[in-house]
Scaffold this active site. Structure first.
Site, PDB file in Angstrom:
ATOM      1  N   ASP A  25      47.754  52.586 -25.044  1.00  0.00           N
ATOM      2  CA  ASP A  25      48.327  53.259 -23.872  1.00  0.00           C
ATOM      3  C   ASP A  25      47.751  54.671 -23.771  1.00  0.00           C
ATOM      4  O   ASP A  25      47.900  55.473 -24.694  1.00  0.00           O
ATOM      5  CB  ASP A  25      49.854  53.295 -24.005  1.00  0.00           C
ATOM      6  CG  ASP A  25      50.522  54.148 -22.935  1.00  0.00           C
ATOM      7  OD1 ASP A  25      49.942  54.260 -21.838  1.00  0.00           O
ATOM      8  OD2 ASP A  25      51.608  54.682 -23.199  1.00  0.00           O
ATOM      9  N   ASP A  29      53.181  55.971 -20.810  1.00  0.00           N
ATOM     10  CA  ASP A  29      54.269  55.246 -20.156  1.00  0.00           C
ATOM     11  C   ASP A  29      54.761  54.062 -20.973  1.00  0.00           C
ATOM     12  O   ASP A  29      55.646  53.321 -20.548  1.00  0.00           O
ATOM     13  CB  ASP A  29      53.872  54.797 -18.750  1.00  0.00           C
ATOM     14  CG  ASP A  29      52.760  53.752 -18.743  1.00  0.00           C
ATOM     15  OD1 ASP A  29      52.227  53.418 -19.828  1.00  0.00           O
ATOM     16  OD2 ASP A  29      52.411  53.269 -17.642  1.00  0.00           O
ATOM     17  N   ASP A  33      46.858  50.096 -21.207  1.00  0.00           N
ATOM     18  CA  ASP A  33      46.152  50.161 -19.929  1.00  0.00           C
ATOM     19  C   ASP A  33      44.648  50.112 -20.142  1.00  0.00           C
ATOM     20  O   ASP A  33      44.156  50.123 -21.280  1.00  0.00           O
ATOM     21  CB  ASP A  33      46.560  51.416 -19.148  1.00  0.00           C
ATOM     22  CG  ASP A  33      46.510  52.686 -19.995  1.00  0.00           C
ATOM     23  OD1 ASP A  33      45.525  52.870 -20.726  1.00  0.00           O
ATOM     24  OD2 ASP A  33      47.469  53.485 -19.933  1.00  0.00           O
ATOM     25  N   ASP A 102      40.603  36.417 -17.515  1.00  0.00           N
ATOM     26  CA  ASP A 102      41.547  35.305 -17.485  1.00  0.00           C
ATOM     27  C   ASP A 102      41.624  34.753 -16.065  1.00  0.00           C
ATOM     28  O   ASP A 102      41.675  35.512 -15.092  1.00  0.00           O
ATOM     29  CB  ASP A 102      42.931  35.773 -17.934  1.00  0.00           C
ATOM     30  CG  ASP A 102      43.538  34.858 -18.980  1.00  0.00           C
ATOM     31  OD1 ASP A 102      43.551  33.637 -18.736  1.00  0.00           O
ATOM     32  OD2 ASP A 102      43.995  35.348 -20.027  1.00  0.00           O
ATOM     33  N   ASP A 202      43.505  29.427 -17.759  1.00  0.00           N
ATOM     34  CA  ASP A 202      44.866  29.162 -18.202  1.00  0.00           C
ATOM     35  C   ASP A 202      45.300  27.750 -17.787  1.00  0.00           C
ATOM     36  O   ASP A 202      45.150  27.367 -16.622  1.00  0.00           O
ATOM     37  CB  ASP A 202      45.789  30.207 -17.582  1.00  0.00           C
ATOM     38  CG  ASP A 202      47.197  30.156 -18.125  1.00  0.00           C
ATOM     39  OD1 ASP A 202      47.378  30.417 -19.323  1.00  0.00           O
ATOM     40  OD2 ASP A 202      48.116  29.871 -17.333  1.00  0.00           O
ATOM     41  N   GLU A 256      41.863  26.349 -21.291  1.00  0.00           N
ATOM     42  CA  GLU A 256      43.058  26.120 -22.114  1.00  0.00           C
ATOM     43  C   GLU A 256      43.617  24.759 -21.717  1.00  0.00           C
ATOM     44  O   GLU A 256      43.976  24.533 -20.567  1.00  0.00           O
ATOM     45  CB  GLU A 256      44.092  27.212 -21.882  1.00  0.00           C
ATOM     46  CG  GLU A 256      45.319  27.040 -22.781  1.00  0.00           C
ATOM     47  CD  GLU A 256      46.503  27.887 -22.338  1.00  0.00           C
ATOM     48  OE1 GLU A 256      47.315  28.258 -23.203  1.00  0.00           O
ATOM     49  OE2 GLU A 256      46.628  28.156 -21.121  1.00  0.00           O
ATOM     50  N   HIS A 328      47.721  35.227 -27.879  1.00  0.00           N
ATOM     51  CA  HIS A 328      48.887  35.859 -27.254  1.00  0.00           C
ATOM     52  C   HIS A 328      50.067  34.906 -27.098  1.00  0.00           C
ATOM     53  O   HIS A 328      51.188  35.355 -26.828  1.00  0.00           O
ATOM     54  CB  HIS A 328      48.504  36.416 -25.886  1.00  0.00           C
ATOM     55  CG  HIS A 328      48.136  35.349 -24.891  1.00  0.00           C
ATOM     56  ND1 HIS A 328      47.011  34.569 -25.030  1.00  0.00           N
ATOM     57  CD2 HIS A 328      48.756  34.929 -23.761  1.00  0.00           C
ATOM     58  CE1 HIS A 328      46.946  33.723 -24.025  1.00  0.00           C
ATOM     59  NE2 HIS A 328      47.986  33.909 -23.246  1.00  0.00           N
ATOM     60  N   ASP A 329      49.838  33.605 -27.259  1.00  0.00           N
ATOM     61  CA  ASP A 329      50.897  32.605 -27.130  1.00  0.00           C
ATOM     62  C   ASP A 329      51.331  32.009 -28.468  1.00  0.00           C
ATOM     63  O   ASP A 329      52.186  31.118 -28.493  1.00  0.00           O
ATOM     64  CB  ASP A 329      50.441  31.457 -26.222  1.00  0.00           C
ATOM     65  CG  ASP A 329      50.475  31.821 -24.753  1.00  0.00           C
ATOM     66  OD1 ASP A 329      51.281  32.692 -24.386  1.00  0.00           O
ATOM     67  OD2 ASP A 329      49.690  31.241 -23.973  1.00  0.00           O
TER      68      ASP A 329
END
Length: 587
Positions: A25, A29, A33, A102, A202, A256, A328-329
């Site tokens: 970041d 915030d 990013d 993605d 995806d 995927e 990430h999953d």
């Protein structure tokens, strides 16, 4: 044709996956990013990776952390703007690191203009999604959402049901509509024109649904899956996508594809299939699930070996493997397949050794190269993952107030929750692990003082520096293209295999007998206890030398191995110069 006869870049690459919301970041915030990623590009270059797969940064209301896209051609304000994205692309390309975006086209956000116009039945948009009229009290069929609950929601404005295989705010596009397909293809061309190097697609094998949307088998693990996983027209659609957009083999296209078998995968990849570069299969990360992921048990190593060996052999001549143990999953691989306590460092190195010495393209998930672990989620309030929240809410009577009931599901949540992979990247031992100067959108793993980039880079024996050596090893064609043979398949704690590649004097693969053969022997002990292993008589050890290990071991192998807990060894025949150093600036 030999695999070596078609040496495209993505076969010889190591890909690093960035989950931008949790990477770095720059503005305080609490949300990662693009500028934060730009500031860390030199870190990726130092690691030596060849490509970055960037999880979604498109405009999104964030119902599913960016996988609910409201505008495919805009950057979400939380991440920056298109100028930031272009700077990232240029910074990566200046270091010879490619950029993979993605592609999420099974569904959109319910805030996407297409859906807003579809619910109002405006012109051609009326048929952009799966709509079924009927009683608001009775869904069109019994299909279940991947995130739990019915796969249908009733829309009061259109007075009809719409399909969502994931969250109710992620309506599924209707790919039977040619206008939908052309919209998607045009958007893909738009991104390729901006200089990206490929797509990760995806749940691409879920874009086709059985005509008539019939009921699914209620006794199946996911009711209805037989009607939307590898559906009847999926190869028509994917093949059309390749023909219309992805006809350049230099563009990486990785799909995927949950639920695919080896034979299914062959239909998606390569010139004899639909033309995708490779797929992400799930068999090796789901084989110990019972009815669903929250019932996962202890992975059996012999079964794990059997599955990976099947995929190594199955795609040896008819495709290409992707190599991953977390993303990430998925939960952190050290906590899932390794030992995240006393042997965290050793098991992290061992698991990395596995993914970098099998045949295929390794994908490194952010923090994996540090040995990051699963995190404690002491209460429901610590969770952000919609899938985990749905599970908790369905499993206990009063999830927001009853701590005792949460305790009943906490073990499953901490073991398998997707939030394990989404805690912030651990850069330093400062507050919030150096991820942000503000309050992070999700809690930092408490072990950040011990596990962080700053500490790892200062320690020559760290997981990070071991990963740099693993990435460098991929410059050997042997580890990219060599044949795979599993040893001792039934051993309860040893994972051992060989890789072999015959060569002529120019470094090209050859099949003539008597041609020098490059060989690798990999021996891994998946246990907290020592293990002994005797090589089969037909495995030659002459000429092998130690290339990499996570402990002090003999420089040349004998025929008997005494391995310590989570010990990993890689022996290779010396490089005679035939293999090309493909990354001289990085390694």
């Amino acid at each position: 044709m030999s695999r070596r006869d078609d040496p495209v870049w993505w076969k010889e690459a190591v890909v690093y996956q960035v989950y931008p919301k949790s990477f770095a970041d720059s503005d305080g915030d609490g949300v990662g990013d693009l500028q934060g990623l730009i500031d860390r590009v030199d870190y990726l270059d130092d690691l030596g990776v060849d490509a970055v797969w960037l999880n979604p940064v498109y405009e999104s209301p964030q119902a599913d952390n960016g996988y609910d896209i409201s505008d495919y051609r805009a950057i979400d304000d939380a991440y920056g703007d298109m100028d930031d994205w272009e700077r990232l692309r240029d910074e990566l390309h200046d270091r010879d690191i490619r950029l993979i975006m993605d592609l999420v086209v099974n569904h959109t956000s319910d805030e996407h203009e297409w859906f807003q116009r579809s619910r109002r039945e405006e012109g051609e948009y009326a048929d952009y999604y799966h709509w079924v009229e009927g009683s608001p009290d009775e869904p069109p069929n019994n299909w279940q959402s991947v995130f739990g609950g019915p796969a249908w929601s009733y829309d009061d404005e259109r007075e009809a049901w719409y399909l969502h295989l994931f969250d109710e705010r992620q309506p599924d596009l209707d790919w039977t509509n040619p206008a939908v397909r052309e919209e998607v293809f045009d958007m893909m061309r738009w991104w390729l024109d901006r200089g990206i190097d490929g797509f990760r697609m995806d749940v691409i094998n879920m874009i086709s649904k059985t005509e008539g949307l019939p009921d699914g088998d209620p006794d199946a693990g996911l009711t209805g899956a037989e009607h939307f996983m590898n559906g009847p027209r999926v190869h028509e659609y994917v093949g059309e996508m390749v023909d219309e957009v992805l006809d350049d083999e230099e563009v990486l296209a990785v799909g995927e594809t949950p639920g695919v078998s080896v034979e299914d995968a062959k239909q998606y990849v390569g010139p004899d299939g639909d033309g995708l570069s490779m797929v992400f299969q799930f068999e090796h990360v789901t084989f110990d699930h019972d009815e669903h992921k929250w019932d996962a048990g202890d992975p059996s190593l012999p079964e794990f070996k059997r599955i990976l060996a099947k995929w190594q052999r199955g795609l040896a001549d008819d495709g290409w493997n992707s190599l991953y143990l977390n993303n990430h999953d998925q939960p952190r691989m050290v906590s899932r397949f390794g030992s995240d306590g006393e042997y965290r460092r050793e098991s992290a190195k061992l698991l990395g050794t596995l993914t970098h010495t099998l045949g295929g393209t390794p994908f490194v998930y952010q923090g994996e190269e540090l040995g990051m672990t699963n995190a404690p989620f002491e209460s429901r309030e610590d969770l952000r993952d919609v899938e985990a929240l749905n599970y908790v809410d369905a499993a206990i009577a009063d999830p927001e107030t009853d701590a005792e009931e949460y305790a009943d599901v906490r073990e499953a949540v901490e073991a398998m929750c997707r939030d394990n992979a989404r805690t912030p990247m651990q850069w330093t031992d400062e507050e919030h692990a150096g991820f942000t100067d503000g309050d992070p959108w999700i809690g930092v793993n408490p072990n950040y003082a011990e596990v962080n980039v700053e500490r790892a880079r200062a320690d020559p024996d760290s997981v990070f520096h071991y990963y740099r050596e693993l990435v460098a090893l991929r410059d050997r064609d042997l580890l990219v293209y060599g044949d795979f043979e599993l040893l001792a398949p039934d051993h309860p704690s040893l994972f051992a295999y060989t890789r072999t590649l015959e060569r002529d004097g120019t470094g090209r693969e050859a099949g003539d007998s008597g041609v020098p053969t490059e060989r690798a022997l990999v021996v891994l002990n998946f246990d907290d206890e020592p293990a002994t292993f005797d090589l089969p008589d037909d495995v030659a050890v002459d000429g092998l030398e130690l290339a990499l290990a996570n402990d002090d071991v003999p420089e040349v192998p004998g025929r008997s191995f005494d391995l310590g807990p989570w010990e990993a060894r890689v022996y290779l025949t010396p490089d005679d110069g035939a293999a090309t150093d493909r990354h001289p600036d990085q390694h």
